[in-house]
Write a protein that holds these residues in place. Structure first.
Motif, short mmCIF file in Angstrom:
data_model
loop_
_atom_site.label_atom_id
_atom_site.label_comp_id
_atom_site.label_asym_id
_atom_site.label_seq_id
_atom_site.Cartn_x
_atom_site.Cartn_y
_atom_site.Cartn_z
N ALA A 1 0.82 -1.21 0.00
CA ALA A 1 0.00 0.00 0.00
C ALA A 1 0.85 1.25 0.00
O ALA A 1 0.39 2.33 0.36
CB ALA A 1 -0.93 -0.02 1.20
N GLY A 2 2.05 1.16 -0.41
CA GLY A 2 2.97 2.29 -0.39
C GLY A 2 2.54 3.44 -1.29
O GLY A 2 2.73 4.61 -0.96
N ILE B 1 -1.90 7.99 -4.89
CA ILE B 1 -3.10 7.87 -5.72
C ILE B 1 -4.23 8.71 -5.14
O ILE B 1 -4.93 9.43 -5.87
CB ILE B 1 -3.52 6.39 -5.85
N ALA B 2 -4.43 8.68 -3.84
CA ALA B 2 -5.48 9.48 -3.19
C ALA B 2 -5.22 10.97 -3.39
O ALA B 2 -6.14 11.74 -3.67
CB ALA B 2 -5.55 9.14 -1.70
N PHE B 3 -3.97 11.38 -3.28
CA PHE B 3 -3.62 12.78 -3.48
C PHE B 3 -3.90 13.21 -4.92
O PHE B 3 -4.46 14.29 -5.17
CB PHE B 3 -2.14 12.99 -3.13
N LEU B 4 -3.56 12.38 -5.89
CA LEU B 4 -3.81 12.70 -7.30
C LEU B 4 -5.31 12.78 -7.59
O LEU B 4 -5.76 13.65 -8.34
CB LEU B 4 -3.15 11.67 -8.22
#
Length: 187
Positions: free
Chosen positions: A13-14, A19-22
């Motif tokens: 999950a690194g 991905i959430a920020f993008l």
């Protein structure tokens, strides 16, 4: 098959934070926000020292608009529709009852305002009056003022309002000043 102790069987999950920020940036950039609608009004300035701001207002210079909980409209003790309000306000403002207004075109009726500079429009609402009706009344009031200013611009300056200089606009605003209150006036 035997698993070794050093083997991790979970999901890596690194990069989930990346991905959430993008996704957050994507939705912030692509989302459109509606402009807030409201009523543009200016709070009156405090009374200057040494000036009597509690002067008496003649009753005929006050145009009272009452809105009830059923969104019915009463203007100067007459039930009127929203469509009729603009013409009633224009007649009230442009009356020239004291004949001191050289640009007014009114009928000089006894029961209407003395001149536009003394005329006040008071709006009284019920707690349950809808916001849409209140905004509709405000729109009609502003339209009445703008129409009177537009007519004065044509007769006094022979120009459209959009073509006026800052000084000419100031003269129009002083000729038909917005004097609208939501406060209940004392008699």
């Amino acid at each position: 098959m035997k698993m070794s102790r050093n083997t991790n069987s979970g999901i890596n999950a690194g990069s989930m934070a990346d991905i959430a920020f993008l996704l957050l940036i994507f939705f912030l950039v692509t989302t459109t926000f509606e402009e807030d609608q409201g009523i543009n009004s200016v709070i009156p300035k405090p009374c200057p020292e040494g000036t009597d701001c509690n002067s008496m207002i003649h009753e005929k210079n006050v145009f009272t608009i009452k809105l009830n909980r059923n969104d019915q409209l009463m203007a100067n003790s007459e039930v009127v529709s929203l469509a009729e309000l603009r013409e009633n306000v224009k007649s009230f403002l442009d009356n020239n009852g004291d004949q001191s207004c050289n640009y007014c075109q009114g009928l000089k009726k006894e029961h209407l305002s003395e001149n536009p500079k003394k005329a006040i429009i008071a709006i009284q609402t019920d707690r349950e009056t809808s916001y849409n009706t209140y905004v509709g009344v405000q729109n009609e009031l502003m339209s009445a003022y703008y129409e009177l200013r537009k007519e004065l611009s044509k007769t006094k300056f022979n120009k459209e309002v959009e073509e006026l200089t800052e000084e000419e606009l100031k003269i129009l605003k002083e000729s038909y000043p917005f004097r609208i209150t939501d406060a209940e006036l004392k008699k």
